[in-house]
Design a protein around this motif. Structure first.
Motif, PDB file in Angstrom:
ATOM      1  N   UNK A  65       2.289   5.599 -13.749  1.00  0.00           N
ATOM      2  CA  UNK A  65       1.171   5.932 -12.863  1.00  0.00           C
ATOM      3  C   UNK A  65       0.146   4.794 -12.879  1.00  0.00           C
ATOM      4  N   UNK A  66      -0.237   4.264 -11.721  1.00  0.00           N
ATOM      5  CA  UNK A  66      -1.249   3.211 -11.691  1.00  0.00           C
ATOM      6  C   UNK A  66      -2.592   3.740 -12.176  1.00  0.00           C
ATOM      7  N   UNK A  67      -3.277   2.916 -12.944  1.00  0.00           N
ATOM      8  CA  UNK A  67      -4.586   3.277 -13.450  1.00  0.00           C
ATOM      9  C   UNK A  67      -5.632   2.349 -12.839  1.00  0.00           C
ATOM     10  N   UNK A  68      -6.836   2.383 -13.352  1.00  0.00           N
ATOM     11  CA  UNK A  68      -7.943   1.681 -12.706  1.00  0.00           C
ATOM     12  C   UNK A  68      -7.695   0.189 -12.468  1.00  0.00           C
ATOM     13  N   UNK A  69      -7.147  -0.588 -13.429  1.00  0.00           N
ATOM     14  CA  UNK A  69      -6.935  -2.006 -13.151  1.00  0.00           C
ATOM     15  C   UNK A  69      -6.050  -2.266 -11.931  1.00  0.00           C
ATOM     16  N   UNK A  70      -4.964  -1.485 -11.793  1.00  0.00           N
ATOM     17  CA  UNK A  70      -4.064  -1.673 -10.647  1.00  0.00           C
ATOM     18  C   UNK A  70      -4.745  -1.243  -9.343  1.00  0.00           C
ATOM     19  N   UNK A  71      -5.419  -0.100  -9.380  1.00  0.00           N
ATOM     20  CA  UNK A  71      -6.081   0.410  -8.173  1.00  0.00           C
ATOM     21  C   UNK A  71      -7.214  -0.525  -7.750  1.00  0.00           C
ATOM     22  N   UNK A  72      -7.949  -1.057  -8.712  1.00  0.00           N
ATOM     23  CA  UNK A  72      -9.035  -1.985  -8.409  1.00  0.00           C
ATOM     24  C   UNK A  72      -8.491  -3.232  -7.717  1.00  0.00           C
ATOM     25  N   UNK A  73      -7.385  -3.778  -8.236  1.00  0.00           N
ATOM     26  CA  UNK A  73      -6.784  -4.963  -7.617  1.00  0.00           C
ATOM     27  C   UNK A  73      -6.349  -4.683  -6.183  1.00  0.00           C
ATOM     28  N   UNK A  74      -5.689  -3.546  -5.981  1.00  0.00           N
ATOM     29  CA  UNK A  74      -5.257  -3.182  -4.627  1.00  0.00           C
ATOM     30  C   UNK A  74      -6.453  -3.081  -3.682  1.00  0.00           C
ATOM     31  N   UNK A  75      -7.517  -2.430  -4.153  1.00  0.00           N
ATOM     32  CA  UNK A  75      -8.700  -2.247  -3.301  1.00  0.00           C
ATOM     33  C   UNK A  75      -9.348  -3.578  -2.960  1.00  0.00           C
ATOM     34  N   UNK A  76      -9.455  -4.481  -3.948  1.00  0.00           N
ATOM     35  CA  UNK A  76     -10.084  -5.776  -3.694  1.00  0.00           C
ATOM     36  C   UNK A  76      -9.238  -6.624  -2.742  1.00  0.00           C
ATOM     37  N   UNK A  77      -7.918  -6.555  -2.888  1.00  0.00           N
ATOM     38  CA  UNK A  77      -7.036  -7.287  -1.972  1.00  0.00           C
ATOM     39  C   UNK A  77      -7.143  -6.726  -0.554  1.00  0.00           C
ATOM     40  N   UNK A  78      -7.149  -5.408  -0.446  1.00  0.00           N
ATOM     41  CA  UNK A  78      -7.311  -4.787   0.868  1.00  0.00           C
ATOM     42  C   UNK A  78      -8.652  -5.153   1.485  1.00  0.00           C
ATOM     43  N   UNK A  79      -9.684  -5.185   0.654  1.00  0.00           N
ATOM     44  CA  UNK A  79     -11.008  -5.518   1.163  1.00  0.00           C
ATOM     45  C   UNK A  79     -11.018  -6.905   1.798  1.00  0.00           C
ATOM     46  N   UNK A  80     -10.302  -7.845   1.174  1.00  0.00           N
ATOM     47  CA  UNK A  80     -10.225  -9.199   1.725  1.00  0.00           C
ATOM     48  C   UNK A  80      -9.400  -9.245   3.003  1.00  0.00           C
ATOM     49  N   UNK A  81      -8.332  -8.459   3.052  1.00  0.00           N
ATOM     50  CA  UNK A  81      -7.379  -8.581   4.157  1.00  0.00           C
ATOM     51  C   UNK A  81      -7.708  -7.744   5.385  1.00  0.00           C
ATOM     52  N   UNK A  82      -8.223  -6.542   5.200  1.00  0.00           N
ATOM     53  CA  UNK A  82      -8.335  -5.656   6.364  1.00  0.00           C
ATOM     54  C   UNK A  82      -9.764  -5.356   6.788  1.00  0.00           C
ATOM     55  N   UNK A  83     -10.764  -5.796   6.026  1.00  0.00           N
ATOM     56  CA  UNK A  83     -12.145  -5.583   6.454  1.00  0.00           C
ATOM     57  C   UNK A  83     -12.380  -6.294   7.796  1.00  0.00           C
ATOM     58  N   UNK A  84     -12.933  -5.572   8.730  1.00  0.00           N
ATOM     59  CA  UNK A  84     -13.181  -6.113  10.069  1.00  0.00           C
ATOM     60  C   UNK A  84     -12.040  -5.892  11.038  1.00  0.00           C
ATOM     61  N   UNK A  85     -10.919  -5.360  10.537  1.00  0.00           N
ATOM     62  CA  UNK A  85      -9.773  -5.141  11.427  1.00  0.00           C
ATOM     63  C   UNK A  85      -9.810  -3.737  12.023  1.00  0.00           C
ATOM     64  N   UNK A  86      -9.179  -3.619  13.204  1.00  0.00           N
ATOM     65  CA  UNK A  86      -9.149  -2.345  13.921  1.00  0.00           C
ATOM     66  C   UNK A  86      -7.752  -1.741  13.848  1.00  0.00           C
ATOM     67  N   UNK A  87      -7.716  -0.423  13.621  1.00  0.00           N
ATOM     68  CA  UNK A  87      -6.435   0.279  13.569  1.00  0.00           C
ATOM     69  C   UNK A  87      -5.922   0.549  14.982  1.00  0.00           C
ATOM     70  N   UNK A  88      -4.683   0.175  15.201  1.00  0.00           N
ATOM     71  CA  UNK A  88      -4.056   0.393  16.504  1.00  0.00           C
ATOM     72  C   UNK A  88      -3.235   1.676  16.527  1.00  0.00           C
ATOM     73  N   UNK A  89      -2.518   1.933  15.423  1.00  0.00           N
ATOM     74  CA  UNK A  89      -1.601   3.077  15.421  1.00  0.00           C
ATOM     75  C   UNK A  89      -1.324   3.501  13.988  1.00  0.00           C
ATOM     76  N   UNK A  90      -1.060   4.800  13.798  1.00  0.00           N
ATOM     77  CA  UNK A  90      -0.704   5.353  12.493  1.00  0.00           C
ATOM     78  C   UNK A  90       0.616   6.095  12.590  1.00  0.00           C
ATOM     79  N   UNK A  91       1.414   5.990  11.537  1.00  0.00           N
ATOM     80  CA  UNK A  91       2.658   6.760  11.449  1.00  0.00           C
ATOM     81  C   UNK A  91       2.700   7.459  10.101  1.00  0.00           C
ATOM     82  N   UNK A  92       2.972   8.761  10.108  1.00  0.00           N
ATOM     83  CA  UNK A  92       3.082   9.538   8.870  1.00  0.00           C
ATOM     84  C   UNK A  92       4.445  10.210   8.844  1.00  0.00           C
TER      85      UNK A  92
END
Length: 270
Positions: free
Chosen positions: A1-28
Motif C-alpha cells: 500500500x502506498x504511504x505518504x512519501x509515494x503519494x506526495x511524489x505523485x501529487x508533486x509530479x502531477x502538480x508540475x504536469x497537469x496544473x493549468x490543463x483542461x480536461x477534455x474527456x473522462x472514462x471510468x
C-alpha cells in the motif's frame, strides 16, 4: 500500500504536469470506485482547468479553478501514470482522463481504490478525508506543539496511535517500523510512559524519515507517474527478521503489535 512519501511524489509530479490543463474527456471502467455517478463526474470535471495538486495522508487532492476536487486514493496499491502518447496507454485501467493537449492520465488499481468527485464548497463534507490528522509534510501544521497536544491524554500504544489516520495522516505499517526504531521506541510502548525528550525525537524522526523516503522516490515496488520505481529497497529493521540490528548487532525480531506485525531490535527498543 502506498504511504505518504509515494503519494506526495505523485501529487508533486502531477502538480508540475497537469496544473493549468483542461480536461477534455473522462472514462471510468469501474464505477464502484466512485462516490457519484459517471455522468455526474463528467459534468463536474469536463472542460475544467486544474489549479493545483496536493497530498494529504494517502490521498491526492486535484483542485480545479471551479472549486471542485478530484480526490484519488490508490487503496492497497496501483499505478497512476501520465502519458504523452495514446500508444503508451495500458490495456487495463479503471480510470482515464484525457486533457485537451492530448496528454493522458490513467489509474490501474491492484485491488481497489477511490476516485471521488467533490463539488465546490463541499470538501468539508467528504467523510473519507475530513477526519485526516496532521500531515508530516506540512511544517506549519505538523509542529511539535500540535503533535504533543495530540499525545496528551492518550493511553494506548504508540504504534496504534501513529497508524490512526485521524492522528497523523499518511504513515502505514511499512514506514512505521524504522520510524519507531530510529526513535528508540517499542511499538507497544504506552503513550503516557514516553518521556518529553522521546516525544521531541519521535516528532523529528517522523518528518526526517518520511522526507528522506520521498526524496528517494518512495518504495522500490511503487511507481511514479512516469512509470519509474522508487529507490527505497532496504530498511533498518523493517522486514529484516533474524538479521543483525544496525546499531547493536542483536538479531531483529518479529512480534505482534495490536493487529499488525512489527519488526524490532529487542535491545534498542525495550
Amino acid at each position: 500500500m502506498p504511504e505518504l512519501p509515494e503519494i506526495y511524489n505523485l501529487a508533486m509530479q502531477l502538480n508540475r504536469e497537469i496544473t493549468g490543463k483542461k480536461i477534455k474527456e473522462l472514462e471510468v471502467r469501474q464505477e464502484k470506485c466512485l462516490n457519484i455517478s459517471v455522468s455526474d463526474l463528467r459534468i463536474l470535471l469536463t472542460d475544467q482547468i486544474v489549479k493545483a495538486c496536493e497530498a494529504k495522508g494517502k490521498w491526492i487532492f486535484v483542485r480545479f479553478e471551479s472549486g471542485a476536487y478530484l480526490l484519488l486514493n490508490l487503496g492497497m496499491g496501483g499505478n497512476l501514470l501520465y502519458h504523452s502518447n495514446i500508444k503508451t496507454l495500458p490495456e487495463k485501467y479503471q480510470f482515464r482522463c484525457d486533457f485537451t493537449d492530448n496528454f493522458y492520465l490513467t489509474i490501474s488499481f491492484w485491488w481497489f481504490g477511490y476516485i471521488h468527485g467533490v463539488k465546490s464548497g463541499e470538501l468539508i463534507f467528504h467523510k473519507m478525508t475530513n477526519t485526516l490528522g496532521l500531515s508530516p509534510f506540512d511544517k506549519a501544521e505538523f509542529t511539535f506543539e500540535r503533535f504533543n497536544t495530540l499525545l496528551a491524554g492518550k493511553r494506548g500504544n504508540i504504534k496504534s496511535f501513529l497508524l490512526d489516520q485521524r492522528n497523523v495522516a499518511g504513515i502505514g505499517n511499512v514506514y512505521i517500523q524504522d520510524i519507531l526504531f530510529k526513535a528508540g521506541l517499542h511499538p507497544n510502548r504506552k503513550i503516557p510512559d514516553i518521556t518529553p525528550e522521546e516525544r521531541v525525537l519521535l516528532h523529528y524522526v517522523i518528518m526526517d524519515y518520511l522526507k528522506s523516503a520521498a526524496e528517494l522516490g518512495g518504495l522500490a515496488y511503487e511507481k511514479d507517474i512516469y512509470n519509474k520505481n522508487g529507490l527505497v529497497k532496504e530498511f533498518l529493521v523493517g522486514y529484516r527478521e533474524g538479521k543483525e540490528c544496525p546499531k547493536c548487532g542483536i538479531p531483529i525480531e518479529k512480534i505482534k503489535a495490536g493487529s499488525t506485525a512489527s519488526f524490532i531490535c529487542p535491545h534498542c527498543q525495550r
